[in-house]
Design an enzyme around this catalytic site. Structure first.
Site, PDB file in Angstrom:
ATOM      1  N   ASP A  16       0.846  -1.177   0.000  1.00  0.00           N
ATOM      2  CA  ASP A  16       0.000   0.000   0.000  1.00  0.00           C
ATOM      3  C   ASP A  16       0.891   1.238   0.000  1.00  0.00           C
ATOM      4  O   ASP A  16       2.069   1.175   0.381  1.00  0.00           O
ATOM      5  CB  ASP A  16      -0.886  -0.037   1.253  1.00  0.00           C
ATOM      6  CG  ASP A  16      -1.724   1.203   1.410  1.00  0.00           C
ATOM      7  OD1 ASP A  16      -2.463   1.532   0.474  1.00  0.00           O
ATOM      8  OD2 ASP A  16      -1.639   1.835   2.481  1.00  0.00           O
ATOM      9  N   LEU A  17       0.329   2.387  -0.406  1.00  0.00           N
ATOM     10  CA  LEU A  17       1.112   3.621  -0.489  1.00  0.00           C
ATOM     11  C   LEU A  17       0.731   4.615   0.604  1.00  0.00           C
ATOM     12  O   LEU A  17       1.482   4.839   1.541  1.00  0.00           O
ATOM     13  CB  LEU A  17       0.945   4.256  -1.873  1.00  0.00           C
ATOM     14  CG  LEU A  17       1.426   3.409  -3.062  1.00  0.00           C
ATOM     15  CD1 LEU A  17       1.158   4.137  -4.382  1.00  0.00           C
ATOM     16  CD2 LEU A  17       2.913   3.078  -2.940  1.00  0.00           C
ATOM     17  N   ASP A  18      -0.463   5.212   0.487  1.00  0.00           N
ATOM     18  CA  ASP A  18      -0.890   6.229   1.446  1.00  0.00           C
ATOM     19  C   ASP A  18      -0.982   5.659   2.859  1.00  0.00           C
ATOM     20  O   ASP A  18      -1.617   4.620   3.090  1.00  0.00           O
ATOM     21  CB  ASP A  18      -2.262   6.782   1.048  1.00  0.00           C
ATOM     22  CG  ASP A  18      -2.212   7.615  -0.228  1.00  0.00           C
ATOM     23  OD1 ASP A  18      -1.203   8.303  -0.451  1.00  0.00           O
ATOM     24  OD2 ASP A  18      -3.193   7.569  -0.994  1.00  0.00           O
ATOM     25  N   ASP A 186      -1.506  -0.469   5.966  1.00  0.00           N
ATOM     26  CA  ASP A 186      -1.869   0.072   7.276  1.00  0.00           C
ATOM     27  C   ASP A 186      -3.319  -0.152   7.647  1.00  0.00           C
ATOM     28  O   ASP A 186      -3.684  -0.026   8.818  1.00  0.00           O
ATOM     29  CB  ASP A 186      -1.603   1.587   7.301  1.00  0.00           C
ATOM     30  CG  ASP A 186      -2.582   2.331   6.405  1.00  0.00           C
ATOM     31  OD1 ASP A 186      -3.495   2.992   6.935  1.00  0.00           O
ATOM     32  OD2 ASP A 186      -2.450   2.254   5.175  1.00  0.00           O
TER      33      ASP A 186
END
Length: 233
Positions: A16-18, A186
């Site tokens: 995941d990024l954000d 997250d």
């Protein structure tokens, strides 16, 4: 803290990024302010009508409720919400294109978590990495392209996490079966439970030490990416 992690199964990692590699909301708030500053110069009636930069986010959210087919495509949703705002203020809707580009450039001015770049370097040396996001951040525009073999986003696949299909597309992009992927993120629902349901192992990056609230647990929980790298050695 490792729970059920099977290191021998891992042939690739999706990330995941954000809020996994950088905090997203400070970035979005700065981008919204940058957009508002641009509107003040180029579309002053719109800037006046939506004097609080967050007001345009409310337009975007309302449009998402009206057009649920756009929920997975944050780029189109944001651009069209700017178009709606311009039209409602009596200004040229065609300004939505350059206005969005101003927002989009600022949206990529991210501030990485201190552990992100060292962890990416360590992980990319051992595994093919694929970015997997519901958002519209592009890894090339944030300077991370060298670490990843592919990027997968909801706007491309047509469905967001936690839908199994987007995880399977990420596995295909890495060239492995879903059960050979460790997904790292997250969000308990979107990342962990979504990955598990898709047949992957799941790592939960729990930076704020939140309690786990679901019967199914992540295969590994880590306070940050440095701790995750240690768990994989």
């Amino acid at each position: 803290m490792a729970t059920m992690l099977n290191l021998n199964r891992i042939k690739a990692i999706s990330l995941d990024l954000d809020d996994t590699l950088w905090p997203v909301w400070p970035t979005i708030e700065r981008a919204e302010q940058t957009l508002h500053d641009w509107l003040a110069l180029n579309a002053p009636l719109t800037a006046q009508r939506y004097a609080n930069p967050r007001a345009l986010r409310e337009v975007r959210d309302a449009l998402g409720q009206q057009r649920p087919e756009l929920v997975h495509d944050l780029t189109t949703l944001r651009r069209e919400s700017i178009r709606v705002a311009l039209a409602s203020a009596g200004e040229d809707p065609q300004l939505a294109e350059p206005a969005f580009e101003v927002f989009f450039e600022a949206r990529h001015a991210v501030s990485f978590f201190p552990d992100a770049l060292p962890a990416l370097e360590a992980l990319a040396a051992r595994f093919p990495l694929v970015s997997l996001t519901n958002g519209n951040a592009e890894i090339s525009r944030v300077g991370l392209g060298a670490f990843f073999v592919a990027s997968v986003a909801a706007l491309q696949v047509g469905v967001p996490k936690p839908h199994a299909r987007i995880f399977h597309v990420a596995a295909e992009a890495a060239g492995v079966a879903p059960e050979a992927v460790l997904h790292v993120g997250d969000d308990a629902l979107l990342d962990v439970l979504g990955a598990r349901a898709a047949g992957m192992q799941a790592a939960w990056i729990n930076r704020d030490q939140s309690p786990w609230a679901h019967p199914e647990r992540p295969h590994v929980e880590a306070a940050d990416l440095t701790e995750l790298v240690r768990a994989l050695t």
